[in-house]
Design an enzyme around this catalytic site. Structure first.
Site, mmCIF file in Angstrom:
data_model
loop_
_atom_site.group_PDB
_atom_site.id
_atom_site.type_symbol
_atom_site.label_atom_id
_atom_site.label_comp_id
_atom_site.label_asym_id
_atom_site.label_seq_id
_atom_site.Cartn_x
_atom_site.Cartn_y
_atom_site.Cartn_z
ATOM 1 N N CYS A 105 20.302 26.161 28.559
ATOM 2 C CA CYS A 105 19.697 27.426 28.096
ATOM 3 C C CYS A 105 19.967 28.576 29.061
ATOM 4 O O CYS A 105 19.715 29.738 28.717
ATOM 5 C CB CYS A 105 18.204 27.259 27.902
ATOM 6 S SG CYS A 105 17.807 26.042 26.655
ATOM 7 N N HIS A 165 15.087 34.028 28.072
ATOM 8 C CA HIS A 165 15.433 32.916 27.194
ATOM 9 C C HIS A 165 14.287 32.709 26.211
ATOM 10 O O HIS A 165 13.111 32.714 26.598
ATOM 11 C CB HIS A 165 15.687 31.657 28.033
ATOM 12 C CG HIS A 165 15.800 30.419 27.200
ATOM 13 N ND1 HIS A 165 16.569 30.376 26.057
ATOM 14 C CD2 HIS A 165 15.226 29.188 27.322
ATOM 15 C CE1 HIS A 165 16.460 29.174 25.520
ATOM 16 N NE2 HIS A 165 15.655 28.445 26.260
ATOM 17 N N ASN A 205 14.314 28.330 19.306
ATOM 18 C CA ASN A 205 15.018 28.274 20.587
ATOM 19 C C ASN A 205 16.459 27.848 20.320
ATOM 20 O O ASN A 205 16.709 26.695 19.962
ATOM 21 C CB ASN A 205 14.295 27.278 21.508
ATOM 22 C CG ASN A 205 14.980 27.125 22.867
ATOM 23 O OD1 ASN A 205 16.126 27.516 23.040
ATOM 24 N ND2 ASN A 205 14.282 26.526 23.815
HETATM 25 N N1 ACO Z 1 2.178 19.026 16.606
HETATM 26 C C1 ACO Z 1 0.895 18.823 16.925
HETATM 27 N N2 ACO Z 1 0.506 18.368 18.124
HETATM 28 C C2 ACO Z 1 1.459 18.118 19.039
HETATM 29 C C3 ACO Z 1 2.838 18.325 18.761
HETATM 30 C C4 ACO Z 1 3.180 18.791 17.495
HETATM 31 N N3 ACO Z 1 4.452 19.026 17.125
HETATM 32 N N4 ACO Z 1 3.561 18.005 19.863
HETATM 33 C C5 ACO Z 1 2.665 17.613 20.793
HETATM 34 N N5 ACO Z 1 1.401 17.677 20.290
HETATM 35 C C6 ACO Z 1 0.146 17.365 20.965
HETATM 36 C C7 ACO Z 1 0.358 16.495 22.175
HETATM 37 O O1 ACO Z 1 0.391 15.142 21.809
HETATM 38 C C8 ACO Z 1 -0.829 16.847 23.023
HETATM 39 O O2 ACO Z 1 -1.967 16.133 22.566
HETATM 40 P P1 ACO Z 1 -3.050 15.559 23.630
HETATM 41 O O3 ACO Z 1 -3.629 16.806 24.281
HETATM 42 O O4 ACO Z 1 -3.992 14.820 22.761
HETATM 43 O O5 ACO Z 1 -2.256 14.727 24.584
HETATM 44 C C9 ACO Z 1 -1.075 18.323 22.720
HETATM 45 O O6 ACO Z 1 -0.423 18.574 21.467
HETATM 46 C C10 ACO Z 1 -0.514 19.243 23.781
HETATM 47 O O7 ACO Z 1 0.825 18.851 24.093
HETATM 48 P P2 ACO Z 1 1.678 19.603 25.158
HETATM 49 O O8 ACO Z 1 3.022 18.967 25.260
HETATM 50 O O9 ACO Z 1 0.876 19.764 26.416
HETATM 51 O O10 ACO Z 1 1.809 21.016 24.445
HETATM 52 P P3 ACO Z 1 2.207 22.369 25.086
HETATM 53 O O11 ACO Z 1 1.111 23.305 24.973
HETATM 54 O O12 ACO Z 1 2.853 22.192 26.427
HETATM 55 O O13 ACO Z 1 3.348 22.869 24.072
HETATM 56 C C11 ACO Z 1 5.727 22.996 24.063
HETATM 57 C C12 ACO Z 1 4.512 22.098 23.891
HETATM 58 C C13 ACO Z 1 5.665 24.030 22.949
HETATM 59 C C14 ACO Z 1 6.982 22.144 23.910
HETATM 60 C C15 ACO Z 1 5.702 23.688 25.443
HETATM 61 O O14 ACO Z 1 5.428 22.736 26.439
HETATM 62 C C16 ACO Z 1 6.983 24.398 25.784
HETATM 63 O O15 ACO Z 1 7.398 25.317 25.116
HETATM 64 N N6 ACO Z 1 7.584 24.024 26.915
HETATM 65 C C17 ACO Z 1 8.749 24.712 27.447
HETATM 66 C C18 ACO Z 1 9.992 24.281 26.775
HETATM 67 C C19 ACO Z 1 11.142 25.075 27.368
HETATM 68 O O16 ACO Z 1 10.963 26.125 27.939
HETATM 69 N N7 ACO Z 1 12.342 24.625 27.265
HETATM 70 C C20 ACO Z 1 13.381 25.474 27.872
HETATM 71 C C21 ACO Z 1 14.484 24.770 28.160
HETATM 72 S S1 ACO Z 1 15.299 24.416 26.697
HETATM 73 C C22 ACO Z 1 16.873 23.884 27.167
HETATM 74 O O17 ACO Z 1 17.327 23.933 28.286
HETATM 75 C C23 ACO Z 1 17.614 23.257 26.070
#
Ligand code: ACO
Length: 333
Positions: free
Chosen positions: A122, A258, A289
């Site tokens: 990314c 990004h 993304n």
């Molecule tokens: N739908 C519903 N619930 C979900 C989903 C989903 N699709 N996915 C996970 N959950 C649940 C989890 O199981 C967790 O439940 P729990 O609290 O009972 O354990 C809860 O939701 C929270 O999960 P998190 O993973 O902590 O969610 P978060 O708020 O971190 O959001 C996300 C997830 C959107 C992926 C976020 O972490 C994010 O955007 N991270 C950054 C990603 C990024 O920047 N990537 C860049 C690089 S990309 C590249 O290089 C290709």
């Protein structure tokens, strides 16, 4: 002693054009929720994404790259034979060789260009842009075409609820050319290889061929870990890019990070203390993304919406798998 070598004199570089290609098919959160255990509300509130584009079979990497590159070339008004290099960033190109950049150079008629691919996930676009700027400044190329293209749907498991809603497809391209004033600020780069496991591919094609009963290699991501890293490590790097360019937040016209998550973007805006006058790119709301392609797509979207004008300064920051990042201030094309 006087050197017998002749080298071109140093000059300035700038972005002279931007092009984009967005796949035809719009995919809603409702459609994503037919494949994973999730809700439309959860996806929008946790990521900011409402819809994204998925490429059809005919919207191949070369086809999308050619469309974005062609649009940038037309806008720049540069004859393709004057392009000295094509640098292409992609993390979803599953063909290691030949370099896709050579195919794109051929397709756009860049007959005199050298061409190579660059792997920076990314952050790939910002890394490629820095390389292109150095080439133009040093005089090893007059015009450089930078292309970023992704079919993330080829490497994302559609049933993986942790990422299936995030990633999408598309292409963006910019032209970098000579300028009589600085148009590309110094790049700030970093890599944290100790966090490589936070975003990785599973298995290998060799393993999959030996036992095709499972999934082909797909991406796995520790989203929470990358989220924290982006806010704690990448936001300060973006601040250093501003400082090195000598641009204060109030003089910035646009912030184009990004497009990973609107919550990350909002936290970066807070950390950088950007005033409301700065147009903040939130292209991911309708594009998802698109990894390396996300910054040129967002740049194109912002400019087309009239949110920032040509010649105004914008802060770009790419970050992702590696983990790695690159940030620079540019004058908008
Ligand atoms: N739908 C519903 N619930 C979900 C989903 C989903 N699709 N996915 C996970 N959950 C649940 C989890 O199981 C967790 O439940 P729990 O609290 O009972 O354990 C809860 O939701 C929270 O999960 P998190 O993973 O902590 O969610 P978060 O708020 O971190 O959001 C996300 C997830 C959107 C992926 C976020 O972490 C994010 O955007 N991270 C950054 C990603 C990024 O920047 N990537 C860049 C690089 S990309 C590249 O290089 C290709």
């Amino acid at each position: 002693m006087i050197s017998p070598l002749r080298t071109p004199s140093m000059r300035h570089a700038r972005l002279s054009a931007v092009g984009a290609y967005r796949p035809r098919r719009v995919v809603s959160n409702a459609e994503i929720c037919t494949r994973i255990d999730s809700t439309e509300e959860w996806i929008e509130s946790r990521s900011g994404i409402r819809s994204r584009r998925f490429a059809a079979p005919d919207e191949t990497l070369p086809a999308m790259a050619e469309a974005a590159a062609g649009a940038a070339l037309t806008e720049a008004g540069v004859a393709p034979e004057r392009i000295g290099a094509v640098v292409l960033a992609s993390m979803s190109n599953l063909v290691q060789t030949p370099p896709l950049a050579a195919t794109v150079a051929h397709r756009v008629g860049a007959v005199a260009a050298g061409a190579f691919d660059l792997s920076g996930a990314c952050a790939g676009f910002c890394h490629a842009l820095a390389v292109a700027g150095d080439m133009v400044r040093a005089g090893s190329a007059e015009h450089v075409l930078v292309v970023a293209v992704e079919r993330m749907t080829d490497i994302v498991d559609p049933a993986d609820r942790s990422i299936a809603f995030l990633f999408a497809d598309g292409a963006g391209a910019v032209m970098v050319g000579p300028s009589d004033r600085p148009g590309l600020g110094p790049v700030v780069r970093g890599a944290h290889g100790d966090m490589a496991a936070a975003l990785r591919m599973t298995g290998s094609w060799a393993d999959f061929r030996a036992d095709p009963s499972g999934l082909p290699p797909v991406m796995r991501m520790d989203g929470r870990r990358i989220f924290r890293w982006a806010v704690d490590e990448v936001a300060p790097a973006a601040q250093r890019a501003l400082d090195l360019a000598g641009v204060r937040p109030e003089n910035l016209a646009a912030f184009v990070p990004h497009q990973a998550n609107t919550r990350i973007i909002d936290l970066m805006v807070q950390r950088l203390e950007l005033p409301d006058s700065v147009a903040v790119a939130r292209d991911l709301v309708t594009a998802g993304n698109t990894s390396a392609a996300s910054i040129p797509l967002a740049l194109h979207g912002l400019r087309d919406a009239g949110a920032a004008r040509s010649g105004e300064p914008a802060l770009l920051v790419g970050f992702g798998a590696g983990l790695t990042y690159a940030a620079q201030v540019v004058l908008l094309p």
